[in-house]
Design a protein around this motif. Structure first.
Motif, mmCIF file in Angstrom:
data_model
loop_
_atom_site.group_PDB
_atom_site.id
_atom_site.type_symbol
_atom_site.label_atom_id
_atom_site.label_comp_id
_atom_site.label_asym_id
_atom_site.label_seq_id
_atom_site.Cartn_x
_atom_site.Cartn_y
_atom_site.Cartn_z
ATOM 1 N N ALA A 46 48.463 79.672 2.173
ATOM 2 C CA ALA A 46 49.695 79.098 1.650
ATOM 3 C C ALA A 46 49.595 78.845 0.148
ATOM 4 C CB ALA A 46 50.027 77.796 2.382
ATOM 5 N N ASP A 47 48.446 78.337 -0.297
ATOM 6 C CA ASP A 47 48.273 78.026 -1.713
ATOM 7 C C ASP A 47 48.259 79.273 -2.582
ATOM 8 O OD1 ASP A 47 48.170 75.353 -1.051
ATOM 9 O OD2 ASP A 47 45.994 75.187 -1.264
ATOM 10 N N TYR A 48 47.728 80.387 -2.069
ATOM 11 C CA TYR A 48 47.582 81.590 -2.879
ATOM 12 C C TYR A 48 48.613 82.666 -2.554
ATOM 13 C CZ TYR A 48 43.298 79.694 -4.728
ATOM 14 O OH TYR A 48 42.398 78.897 -5.373
ATOM 15 N N GLN A 49 49.589 82.366 -1.712
ATOM 16 C CA GLN A 49 50.592 83.356 -1.316
ATOM 17 C C GLN A 49 51.342 83.903 -2.529
ATOM 18 O OE1 GLN A 49 50.636 84.344 1.846
ATOM 19 N NE2 GLN A 49 52.016 85.961 1.282
ATOM 20 N N GLY A 50 51.678 83.034 -3.469
ATOM 21 C CA GLY A 50 52.392 83.479 -4.666
ATOM 22 C C GLY A 50 51.585 84.458 -5.487
ATOM 23 N N ILE A 51 50.293 84.223 -5.581
ATOM 24 C CA ILE A 51 49.429 85.116 -6.345
ATOM 25 C C ILE A 51 49.326 86.476 -5.660
ATOM 26 C CG2 ILE A 51 47.040 85.489 -7.105
ATOM 27 C CD1 ILE A 51 46.894 82.422 -7.486
ATOM 28 N N LEU A 52 49.290 86.465 -4.335
ATOM 29 C CA LEU A 52 49.186 87.718 -3.592
ATOM 30 C C LEU A 52 50.428 88.584 -3.761
ATOM 31 C CD1 LEU A 52 47.565 86.424 -0.294
ATOM 32 C CD2 LEU A 52 46.466 87.743 -2.102
ATOM 33 N N LYS A 53 51.561 87.967 -4.028
ATOM 34 C CA LYS A 53 52.811 88.715 -4.196
ATOM 35 C C LYS A 53 52.989 89.257 -5.609
ATOM 36 C CE LYS A 53 55.282 86.393 -0.506
ATOM 37 N NZ LYS A 53 56.444 85.590 -0.127
ATOM 38 N N GLU A 54 52.166 88.795 -6.553
ATOM 39 C CA GLU A 54 52.271 89.277 -7.928
ATOM 40 C C GLU A 54 51.810 90.721 -7.999
ATOM 41 O OE1 GLU A 54 50.120 86.734 -10.574
ATOM 42 O OE2 GLU A 54 51.298 84.979 -10.030
ATOM 43 N N THR A 56 49.800 94.006 -9.198
ATOM 44 C CA THR A 56 48.418 94.195 -9.619
ATOM 45 C C THR A 56 48.382 94.473 -11.120
ATOM 46 O OG1 THR A 56 47.957 95.164 -7.468
ATOM 47 C CG2 THR A 56 46.339 95.565 -9.190
ATOM 48 N N PRO A 57 47.512 93.789 -11.857
ATOM 49 C CA PRO A 57 47.403 94.070 -13.292
ATOM 50 C C PRO A 57 47.009 95.537 -13.525
ATOM 51 C CG PRO A 57 46.217 92.059 -12.735
ATOM 52 C CD PRO A 57 46.640 92.695 -11.453
ATOM 53 N N ASP A 58 47.485 96.101 -14.626
ATOM 54 C CA ASP A 58 47.223 97.511 -14.923
ATOM 55 C C ASP A 58 45.736 97.830 -14.954
ATOM 56 O OD1 ASP A 58 49.915 98.066 -15.051
ATOM 57 O OD2 ASP A 58 50.034 97.824 -17.231
ATOM 58 N N SER A 59 44.928 96.941 -15.513
ATOM 59 C CA SER A 59 43.489 97.219 -15.609
ATOM 60 C C SER A 59 42.853 97.323 -14.218
ATOM 61 C CB SER A 59 42.794 96.139 -16.431
ATOM 62 O OG SER A 59 42.991 94.865 -15.849
ATOM 63 N N ILE A 60 43.275 96.472 -13.293
ATOM 64 C CA ILE A 60 42.755 96.519 -11.924
ATOM 65 C C ILE A 60 43.270 97.761 -11.211
ATOM 66 C CG2 ILE A 60 42.705 95.335 -9.689
ATOM 67 C CD1 ILE A 60 41.128 93.865 -11.826
ATOM 68 N N ARG A 61 44.552 98.100 -11.424
ATOM 69 C CA ARG A 61 45.135 99.280 -10.798
ATOM 70 C C ARG A 61 44.395 100.543 -11.230
ATOM 71 N NH1 ARG A 61 48.304 102.674 -12.709
ATOM 72 N NH2 ARG A 61 49.018 101.364 -14.417
ATOM 73 N N VAL A 62 44.047 100.649 -12.517
ATOM 74 C CA VAL A 62 43.318 101.807 -13.025
ATOM 75 C C VAL A 62 41.938 101.888 -12.363
ATOM 76 C CG1 VAL A 62 42.220 102.770 -15.086
ATOM 77 C CG2 VAL A 62 44.562 101.918 -15.202
ATOM 78 N N LEU A 63 41.253 100.756 -12.241
ATOM 79 C CA LEU A 63 39.947 100.759 -11.579
ATOM 80 C C LEU A 63 40.054 101.190 -10.115
ATOM 81 C CD1 LEU A 63 38.358 97.494 -13.018
ATOM 82 C CD2 LEU A 63 37.688 99.852 -13.509
ATOM 83 N N LEU A 64 41.075 100.699 -9.422
ATOM 84 C CA LEU A 64 41.272 101.093 -8.020
ATOM 85 C C LEU A 64 41.538 102.589 -7.900
ATOM 86 C CD1 LEU A 64 43.398 98.106 -6.698
ATOM 87 C CD2 LEU A 64 41.052 98.672 -6.083
#
Length: 83
Positions: A46-54, A56-64
């Motif tokens: 519940a506390d991190y639900q908002g963060i999960l909906k954000e 993905t930052p471009d730098s993380i997306r590129v790494l993935l």
């Protein structure tokens, strides 16, 4: 070197010992411990639900994308049919 936590009187606690900390469930039954862990999980979710909906930052997306490019595609098995 791992950080060590000091006891009030005596040598420091080893950082790698699991007996040096507790979530306060030592006196609970197994069912009570399971319920406590479920409750903690629900609160964290519940506390991190908002963060999960954000997005993905471009730098993380590129790494993935780089990681996914390194993984070979699965080979077709005997049960796979051509579509």
């Amino acid at each position: 070197m791992p950080k060590r936590f000091h006891q009030a009187d005596g040598p420091p606690f080893p950082a790698n010992k699991h007996t040096a900390w507790s979530i306060g469930s030592n006196r609970l039954t197994e069912a009570g411990q399971n319920e406590l862990l479920k409750h903690i999980g629900r609160r964290l979710q519940a506390d991190y639900q908002g963060i999960l909906k954000e997005p993905t930052p471009d730098s993380i997306r590129v790494l993935l994308e780089k990681l996914e490019a390194r993984i070979p595609p699965p080979e077709p098995g005997p049960d796979d049919e051509d579509l």
